[in-house]
Design an enzyme around this catalytic site. Structure first.
Site, PDB file in Angstrom:
ATOM      1  N   HIS A 172       0.502   4.338  -2.624  1.00  0.00           N
ATOM      2  CA  HIS A 172       0.194   5.697  -2.180  1.00  0.00           C
ATOM      3  C   HIS A 172       1.336   6.660  -2.496  1.00  0.00           C
ATOM      4  O   HIS A 172       1.108   7.870  -2.608  1.00  0.00           O
ATOM      5  CB  HIS A 172      -0.132   5.705  -0.692  1.00  0.00           C
ATOM      6  CG  HIS A 172      -1.519   5.229  -0.391  1.00  0.00           C
ATOM      7  ND1 HIS A 172      -2.348   5.846   0.522  1.00  0.00           N
ATOM      8  CD2 HIS A 172      -2.240   4.197  -0.899  1.00  0.00           C
ATOM      9  CE1 HIS A 172      -3.516   5.220   0.568  1.00  0.00           C
ATOM     10  NE2 HIS A 172      -3.463   4.203  -0.280  1.00  0.00           N
TER      11      HIS A 172
ATOM     12  N   HIS B 110      -5.821  -5.895  -2.638  1.00  0.00           N
ATOM     13  CA  HIS B 110      -6.728  -6.004  -1.498  1.00  0.00           C
ATOM     14  C   HIS B 110      -7.033  -7.455  -1.137  1.00  0.00           C
ATOM     15  O   HIS B 110      -7.860  -7.716  -0.264  1.00  0.00           O
ATOM     16  CB  HIS B 110      -8.026  -5.240  -1.765  1.00  0.00           C
ATOM     17  CG  HIS B 110      -7.892  -3.763  -1.548  1.00  0.00           C
ATOM     18  ND1 HIS B 110      -8.950  -2.887  -1.599  1.00  0.00           N
ATOM     19  CD2 HIS B 110      -6.797  -2.995  -1.256  1.00  0.00           C
ATOM     20  CE1 HIS B 110      -8.523  -1.658  -1.356  1.00  0.00           C
ATOM     21  NE2 HIS B 110      -7.223  -1.711  -1.155  1.00  0.00           N
TER      22      HIS B 110
ATOM     23  N   ARG C 172       0.817  -1.209   0.000  1.00  0.00           N
ATOM     24  CA  ARG C 172       0.000   0.000   0.000  1.00  0.00           C
ATOM     25  C   ARG C 172       0.856   1.266   0.000  1.00  0.00           C
ATOM     26  O   ARG C 172       0.528   2.265  -0.643  1.00  0.00           O
ATOM     27  CB  ARG C 172      -0.922  -0.016   1.224  1.00  0.00           C
ATOM     28  CG  ARG C 172      -2.025   1.017   1.176  1.00  0.00           C
ATOM     29  CD  ARG C 172      -3.085   0.728   2.214  1.00  0.00           C
ATOM     30  NE  ARG C 172      -4.185   1.668   2.105  1.00  0.00           N
ATOM     31  CZ  ARG C 172      -4.701   2.328   3.131  1.00  0.00           C
ATOM     32  NH1 ARG C 172      -4.209   2.151   4.347  1.00  0.00           N
ATOM     33  NH2 ARG C 172      -5.702   3.156   2.967  1.00  0.00           N
TER      34      ARG C 172
END
Length: 332
Positions: free
Chosen positions: A73, A201, A69
């Protein structure tokens, strides 16, 4: 079980004590990214990151999801330049306090440990923080059962960050498909890239406050039994149980196709997830269905999509800098 710097460095010591490590030359090739960027300047860089990530994931599988993640990001805010790692300072309003990141993304301390170890193993400040994020994400996927892929390297680190850009560029868990697609297209990423990268995910968890509206929305497309089970741990009242965690799929510590299988059964945890499968026979529906049935196609495609994402506007050559400490810019 807490993972200490001593524990991780001890593992590296026994791994590399017999290796011949030559001092790294401090030079950087101009031009595009390449998978062998550190072969000469620090041949132990990638093996070091691999060992550290594998060790960390063994003790705390959730760190793998955090590292994947972090890379995402980072890249979605002005390119893959390590800006997400910068702390606030008198001259920088960092991205850590942006809505998509604040009390949400993690793994910063572990990135610090990797960076400190590399500065020792490479006999100096050689490996950029942006490259560490890219390699650690790949190694997390592998440690949790996914396929390996060649990471392109040679990024340098930014000397600034933007909380405003993080707030506007990173897709939200409550975003509709049109908004998510627009954010991907702004980075020259396709609808297929969106579906593949969302497959990350398959790892990790989300907090109640991020999926509360979905499970209590009577018009939402959601499996009734699934919603009922979630309500048991996520009360309707805002502020009650906000930080209670639920897994994004049924196997949160395994890199598999379970995420897509959940979507085809209307069991996507987040609104943004279920937006990828509406049962309308669209191209995106078809991709979700394909990857739900073919885990091999997903894991292979995911690596290629990560390479494309990792190539968003990198700083190379003499642009930016290589930070000594990933949290702060170097002193002049």
């Amino acid at each position: 079980m807490a993972i200490s710097s001593n524990m991780l460095f001890g593992t590296l010591y026994f791994t590399f004590i017999s290796a011949i490590i030559l001092p790294a030359a401090h030079h950087h090739v101009q031009g595009k990214l390449t998978p062998n960027f550190y072969d000469e300047v620090c041949p132990q860089a990638l093996p070091t990151i691999q060992v550290m990530v594998a060790t960390a994931v063994t003790f705390k599988p959730r760190i793998g999801a955090s590292l994947v993640r972090l890379h995402f990001h980072d890249c979605f805010v002005n390119g893959c330049d390590g800006s997400v790692l910068l702390d606030d300072s008198p001259t920088i309003v960092g991205e850590k306090t942006a809505g998509p990141n604040n009390n949400s993304v993690g793994g910063f301390d572990f990135i610090d440990e990797i960076k400190a170890t590399l500065n020792v193993v490479c006999f100096g400040n050689v490996v950029s923080c942006a490259d560490i994020l890219a390699v650690a994400a790949r190694d997390s996927v592998v440690a949790l059962g996914g396929n390996s892929y060649d990471v392109l390297l040679g990024r340098r680190d930014s000397t600034n960050a933007s909380r405003d850009d993080a707030n506007s560029n990173i897709p939200s868990p409550v975003s509709d498909l049109s908004d998510i697609l627009a954010k991907f297209e702004a980075h020259n990423l396709s609808a297929e890239d969106l579906v593949l990268l969302s497959g990350a995910h398959t790892l990790g968890y989300a907090k109640c406050k991020l999926f509360r509206d979905r499970i209590y929305n009577e018009t939402a497309t959601i499996d009734a039994d699934f919603a009922s089970a979630l309500k048991a741990k996520c009360p309707k009242a805002v502020g009650s149980g906000d930080d209670e965690l639920s897994s994004l799929d049924e196997t949160p510590a395994a890199f598999d196709s379970g995420y897509y299988q959940m979507l085809t059964r209307n069991k996507g945890l987040l609104h943004s997830d279920q937006q990828l499968f509406k049962g309308d026979g669209s191209e995106i529906d078809g991709l979700v269905k394909r990857y739900s049935e073919d885990a091999g196609a997903f894991t292979e495609g995911f690596g290629a999509a990560m390479v494309r994402m990792g190539s968003i506007s990198p700083l190379t050559g003499d642009e930016g800098e290589i930070r000594e400490n990933c949290r702060v810019v170097n002193r002049p």
